[in-house]
Design a protein around this motif. Sequence first.
Motif, PDB file in Angstrom:
ATOM      1  N   MET A 132      82.486  12.888  33.157  1.00 38.13           N
ATOM      2  CA  MET A 132      81.311  12.011  33.211  1.00 38.13           C
ATOM      3  C   MET A 132      80.176  12.769  33.893  1.00 38.13           C
ATOM      4  SD  MET A 132      83.166   8.375  34.125  1.00 38.13           S
ATOM      5  CE  MET A 132      84.279   9.099  35.337  1.00 38.13           C
TER       6      MET A 132
ATOM      7  N   PRO B  33      75.687   6.242  31.613  1.00 42.07           N
ATOM      8  CA  PRO B  33      76.147   5.864  30.264  1.00 42.07           C
ATOM      9  C   PRO B  33      74.993   5.435  29.362  1.00 42.07           C
ATOM     10  CG  PRO B  33      77.435   4.779  31.997  1.00 42.07           C
ATOM     11  CD  PRO B  33      76.228   5.373  32.651  1.00 42.07           C
TER      12      PRO B  33
ATOM     13  N   ASP C  58      77.955   8.703  26.022  1.00 42.87           N
ATOM     14  CA  ASP C  58      78.697   7.530  25.551  1.00 42.87           C
ATOM     15  C   ASP C  58      78.809   6.494  26.662  1.00 42.87           C
ATOM     16  OD1 ASP C  58      80.536   8.594  27.302  1.00 42.87           O
ATOM     17  OD2 ASP C  58      82.047   9.037  25.782  1.00 42.87           O
TER      18      ASP C  58
ATOM     19  N   MET D  33      81.009   6.070  28.814  1.00 45.42           N
ATOM     20  CA  MET D  33      81.565   6.610  30.053  1.00 45.42           C
ATOM     21  C   MET D  33      80.666   7.662  30.687  1.00 45.42           C
ATOM     22  SD  MET D  33      84.422   4.993  30.411  1.00 45.42           S
ATOM     23  CE  MET D  33      85.300   5.988  31.598  1.00 45.42           C
TER      24      MET D  33
ATOM     25  N   ARG E 278      79.790  10.504  29.172  1.00 49.15           N
ATOM     26  CA  ARG E 278      80.194  11.831  28.706  1.00 49.15           C
ATOM     27  C   ARG E 278      79.189  12.364  27.695  1.00 49.15           C
ATOM     28  NH1 ARG E 278      86.257   9.763  27.427  1.00 49.15           N
ATOM     29  NH2 ARG E 278      84.922   8.287  26.289  1.00 49.15           N
TER      30      ARG E 278
ATOM     31  N   SER F 110      86.548   5.580  20.264  1.00 51.22           N
ATOM     32  CA  SER F 110      85.991   4.979  21.472  1.00 51.22           C
ATOM     33  C   SER F 110      84.630   4.340  21.220  1.00 51.22           C
ATOM     34  CB  SER F 110      85.874   6.049  22.568  1.00 51.22           C
ATOM     35  OG  SER F 110      84.984   7.086  22.170  1.00 51.22           O
TER      36      SER F 110
END
Length: 291
Positions: A57, A61, A76, A78, A80, A248
Amino acid sequence: MVVTTREAKERRGLRLSPRLRQMLRSPSALIGWGLLLVVLVMAAGADLFYPDDPLAMVAEPFLRPGSDPAFLLGTDMMGRDIAAGIVHGARASLLIALMATLVALVLGIALGLAGGFHGGLVDAATVRLTEFFQTVPPFLFTLTIIAVIQPNLWTIALAIGLTSWPGLARLVRAETLRLRHGEMVQASIALGAGDWRIITRDILPNAMGPILVSTSLMVATAILTESALAFMGLGDPNVASWGNMVGSGREVLRTDWYIAALPGAAILLTVLALNLLGDGLADALDPRSRQ
């Protein structure tokens, strides 16, 4: 005179084979090679482009693509980096696809050659085994194997490979039967050549055209199968792959579509490249297209 001889050698060295010239004249093959080259560069240079863990991370987000220069494709749910995930995902997806294709090639070529060349009980057993594997849809078969064993890169590749060989085996068997009764093989038999020499020198090289075309399509199918497994939550959770990213991102598809759409586009372009490459190979290896 020395210069003339050297120039003649250089010209002979630059002379392209008819098959290569045919591929270079094929727009689909050139586009396929270009797209595939981009994917290969991403896979080979993933650690150079994004040396950090793609699953880490690194930002807040739901950053939209282009909103932060440090994260061109956004982040995304999270936090990332999506770009890092796509680049590293190219390596994971290609590795699984290539390993699965290698397993399918070994099984399909070996069984197809054995059945088509020896005939009799060996051929009957090969045909029955192939038909047994084809009674169950390959994806359901792969899904069953992955559900039983722990999913990781190697087990996923093995499961896909174990369910992808029947079509290739039937193709190789048909080519072997055709070549087995041809004049070239009959001449080798008359000269006393052994089975192994006939298979490796006369049959397999002349059957490589259809095998190469099928291989490109098998790699594309393996990428799609791995993505579908990961979309269903049966991928390797410790590895960044395109299927995992699409899976995801489905939870926020309506509000943040780009999280699933961007890795999905990477899958689409890679599969398209392999299919275009397969079309180019089919045209180049077709005897009717040679000049």
